[in-house]
Write a protein that holds these residues in place. Structure first.
Motif, mmCIF file in Angstrom:
data_model
loop_
_atom_site.group_PDB
_atom_site.id
_atom_site.type_symbol
_atom_site.label_atom_id
_atom_site.label_comp_id
_atom_site.label_asym_id
_atom_site.label_seq_id
_atom_site.Cartn_x
_atom_site.Cartn_y
_atom_site.Cartn_z
ATOM 1 N N THR A 53 0.959 -0.994 0.287
ATOM 2 C CA THR A 53 0.260 0.392 -0.090
ATOM 3 C C THR A 53 1.232 1.085 -0.148
ATOM 4 O O THR A 53 2.115 0.613 0.164
ATOM 5 C CB THR A 53 -0.742 0.080 0.927
ATOM 6 N N VAL A 54 0.075 1.831 -0.140
ATOM 7 C CA VAL A 54 0.501 3.357 -0.588
ATOM 8 C C VAL A 54 0.061 5.006 0.255
ATOM 9 O O VAL A 54 -0.612 4.835 0.251
ATOM 10 C CB VAL A 54 0.859 4.288 -1.716
ATOM 11 N N ALA A 55 0.958 4.944 1.341
ATOM 12 C CA ALA A 55 0.486 6.505 2.638
ATOM 13 C C ALA A 55 1.084 7.642 2.000
ATOM 14 O O ALA A 55 1.959 7.582 1.875
ATOM 15 C CB ALA A 55 0.533 5.428 4.102
ATOM 16 N N MET A 77 -1.221 14.983 12.764
ATOM 17 C CA MET A 77 -1.028 14.438 11.811
ATOM 18 C C MET A 77 -1.936 13.928 11.062
ATOM 19 O O MET A 77 -2.781 13.054 11.963
ATOM 20 C CB MET A 77 0.520 13.965 11.562
ATOM 21 N N VAL A 78 -2.090 13.735 9.980
ATOM 22 C CA VAL A 78 -3.269 12.660 9.483
ATOM 23 C C VAL A 78 -2.703 11.831 8.678
ATOM 24 O O VAL A 78 -1.752 12.202 7.913
ATOM 25 C CB VAL A 78 -4.087 13.629 8.652
ATOM 26 N N SER A 79 -3.050 10.368 8.822
ATOM 27 C CA SER A 79 -2.602 9.404 7.871
ATOM 28 C C SER A 79 -3.261 8.968 6.547
ATOM 29 O O SER A 79 -4.818 9.287 7.118
ATOM 30 C CB SER A 79 -2.118 7.746 8.879
ATOM 31 N N LEU A 80 -3.380 9.157 5.215
ATOM 32 C CA LEU A 80 -4.530 8.934 4.670
ATOM 33 C C LEU A 80 -3.053 7.938 3.511
ATOM 34 O O LEU A 80 -2.536 7.290 3.544
ATOM 35 C CB LEU A 80 -4.966 9.821 3.802
ATOM 36 N N SER A 81 -4.428 7.571 2.876
ATOM 37 C CA SER A 81 -3.794 6.165 1.353
ATOM 38 C C SER A 81 -4.426 7.186 -0.026
ATOM 39 O O SER A 81 -4.735 8.623 -0.090
ATOM 40 C CB SER A 81 -4.363 5.613 1.486
ATOM 41 N N PHE A 94 -4.932 -1.317 -2.668
ATOM 42 C CA PHE A 94 -4.514 -3.122 -2.445
ATOM 43 C C PHE A 94 -3.877 -2.910 -3.265
ATOM 44 O O PHE A 94 -4.135 -3.141 -4.743
ATOM 45 C CB PHE A 94 -5.033 -3.643 -1.936
ATOM 46 N N LEU A 95 -2.200 -3.145 -3.587
ATOM 47 C CA LEU A 95 -0.825 -3.676 -4.711
ATOM 48 C C LEU A 95 -0.799 -4.839 -4.679
ATOM 49 O O LEU A 95 -0.316 -5.584 -3.483
ATOM 50 C CB LEU A 95 0.104 -2.801 -4.742
ATOM 51 N N ASP A 96 -0.378 -5.664 -5.777
ATOM 52 C CA ASP A 96 -0.027 -6.587 -5.194
ATOM 53 C C ASP A 96 1.717 -7.242 -5.569
ATOM 54 O O ASP A 96 1.979 -8.107 -5.641
ATOM 55 C CB ASP A 96 -0.361 -8.327 -6.672
ATOM 56 N N SER A 97 2.754 -6.000 -5.976
ATOM 57 C CA SER A 97 3.497 -5.557 -5.394
ATOM 58 C C SER A 97 4.733 -4.530 -5.320
ATOM 59 O O SER A 97 3.694 -3.735 -6.037
ATOM 60 C CB SER A 97 4.316 -6.174 -7.109
ATOM 61 N N ILE A 98 5.195 -4.918 -4.827
ATOM 62 C CA ILE A 98 6.558 -3.963 -4.007
ATOM 63 C C ILE A 98 6.907 -2.976 -4.899
ATOM 64 O O ILE A 98 6.861 -1.891 -3.965
ATOM 65 C CB ILE A 98 7.436 -4.077 -2.802
ATOM 66 N N GLU A 99 6.911 -3.594 -6.211
ATOM 67 C CA GLU A 99 7.852 -3.122 -7.140
ATOM 68 C C GLU A 99 6.793 -2.138 -7.829
ATOM 69 O O GLU A 99 7.012 -1.210 -8.083
ATOM 70 C CB GLU A 99 8.390 -3.623 -7.865
ATOM 71 N N LEU A 100 5.362 -1.941 -7.837
ATOM 72 C CA LEU A 100 4.714 -1.450 -8.804
ATOM 73 C C LEU A 100 4.548 -0.360 -7.514
ATOM 74 O O LEU A 100 4.334 0.678 -7.889
ATOM 75 C CB LEU A 100 2.985 -2.495 -8.636
ATOM 76 N N ALA A 101 4.062 -0.592 -5.996
ATOM 77 C CA ALA A 101 3.945 0.366 -4.873
ATOM 78 C C ALA A 101 5.158 1.260 -5.296
ATOM 79 O O ALA A 101 4.679 2.392 -5.415
ATOM 80 C CB ALA A 101 3.912 -0.228 -3.556
ATOM 81 N N ASN A 102 6.021 0.972 -5.468
ATOM 82 C CA ASN A 102 7.022 1.797 -4.991
ATOM 83 C C ASN A 102 6.880 2.551 -7.039
ATOM 84 O O ASN A 102 7.093 3.649 -6.566
ATOM 85 C CB ASN A 102 8.553 1.463 -5.632
ATOM 86 N N ALA A 103 7.262 2.358 -7.879
ATOM 87 C CA ALA A 103 6.492 2.655 -8.838
ATOM 88 C C ALA A 103 5.288 3.809 -8.882
ATOM 89 O O ALA A 103 5.457 5.079 -9.430
ATOM 90 C CB ALA A 103 6.071 2.273 -10.393
ATOM 91 N N PHE A 104 4.288 3.308 -8.131
ATOM 92 C CA PHE A 104 3.656 4.478 -8.103
ATOM 93 C C PHE A 104 3.295 5.230 -7.423
ATOM 94 O O PHE A 104 3.489 7.016 -7.704
ATOM 95 C CB PHE A 104 1.951 3.688 -7.546
ATOM 96 N N ALA A 105 4.246 5.305 -6.347
ATOM 97 C CA ALA A 105 4.517 6.021 -5.384
ATOM 98 C C ALA A 105 5.649 7.640 -5.793
ATOM 99 O O ALA A 105 5.561 8.592 -6.052
ATOM 100 C CB ALA A 105 5.658 5.986 -4.066
ATOM 101 N N GLU A 106 6.482 7.036 -6.777
ATOM 102 C CA GLU A 106 7.264 8.005 -7.345
ATOM 103 C C GLU A 106 6.430 8.277 -8.549
ATOM 104 O O GLU A 106 6.392 10.128 -8.303
ATOM 105 C CB GLU A 106 8.488 7.218 -8.651
ATOM 106 N N ASN A 118 2.360 20.046 1.444
ATOM 107 C CA ASN A 118 3.408 18.874 1.780
ATOM 108 C C ASN A 118 3.051 17.494 2.400
ATOM 109 O O ASN A 118 1.871 17.419 3.230
ATOM 110 C CB ASN A 118 5.099 19.166 2.650
ATOM 111 N N VAL A 119 3.270 16.486 1.444
ATOM 112 C CA VAL A 119 2.942 15.106 1.598
ATOM 113 C C VAL A 119 4.099 14.621 1.937
ATOM 114 O O VAL A 119 4.550 14.244 1.081
ATOM 115 C CB VAL A 119 1.850 14.991 0.642
ATOM 116 N N GLU A 120 3.961 13.514 3.600
ATOM 117 C CA GLU A 120 5.216 12.134 3.102
ATOM 118 C C GLU A 120 4.595 11.128 3.030
ATOM 119 O O GLU A 120 3.456 10.944 3.304
ATOM 120 C CB GLU A 120 5.429 12.397 4.122
ATOM 121 N N ILE A 121 5.196 10.463 1.400
ATOM 122 C CA ILE A 121 4.350 9.412 1.054
ATOM 123 C C ILE A 121 5.454 7.722 1.562
ATOM 124 O O ILE A 121 6.706 8.462 1.333
ATOM 125 C CB ILE A 121 4.436 9.663 -0.692
ATOM 126 N N SER A 122 4.915 7.667 1.391
ATOM 127 C CA SER A 122 5.449 6.065 1.891
ATOM 128 C C SER A 122 4.759 4.461 1.282
ATOM 129 O O SER A 122 3.538 4.487 1.685
ATOM 130 C CB SER A 122 5.935 5.873 3.687
#
Length: 149
Positions: A53-55, A77-81, A94-106, A118-122
């Motif tokens: 997931t990307v938060a 501070m508020v946590s969202l998705s 909900f994503l099925d791979s960590i690589e996809l999540a990292n690419a989506f975060a970028e 300002n948003v902190e993405i993890s």
């Protein structure tokens, strides 16, 4: 048509179909490099499903007005998705791979840079015992994100 003539067609810029073919092949290669997260039955507990997931974390005062809560202070501070289309939401992604999540975060970082807050993405990997819902959402959200990228 042999492989050499296909290569020549792909290098010539006037063939738009060749460019689409190259992009599609790159997308397939990227999908092959992804390591799928574990599904139901892969854990000792057969009902556990793993998903990425990307938060987003940001101050309450920076939230869009439709997501603000009148009971919170501006400095909390508020946590969202993020939704699969890139919007802030309280629902989980909900994503099925960590690589996809990292690419989506970028991809999301480039979108968020254009906004005024300002948003902190993890990116994180989590587990759930809601097997049917998580598996269905994981497939649905991953397809939408892959099309988006």
């Amino acid at each position: 048509m042999n492989a050499q003539s296909v290569k020549v067609l792909l290098l010539q810029p006037r063939y738009k179909a060749g460019f689409v073919l190259i992009v599609e092949q790159q997308r397939r290669i990227r999908m092959l490099k992804e390591r799928m997260l574990r599904s139901a039955g892969d854990f000792p507990n057969k009902t556990v499903v793993e998903y990425a997931t990307v938060a987003a974390k940001l101050l309450h005062r920076d939230l869009p007005s439709n997501l603000q809560d009148k009971h919170c202070t501006d400095e909390s501070m508020v946590s969202l998705s993020f939704s699969p289309t890139g919007r802030l939401t309280y629902k989980e992604l909900f994503l099925d791979s960590i690589e996809l999540a990292n690419a989506f975060a970028e991809h999301l970082k480039t979108l968020v840079d254009k906004r005024s807050y300002n948003v902190e993405i993890s990116v994180s990997v989590q587990t759930s015992t809601w097997t049917k819902r998580t598996t269905a959402k994981r497939k649905e959200h991953s397809e939408i994100v892959r099309r988006k990228l």
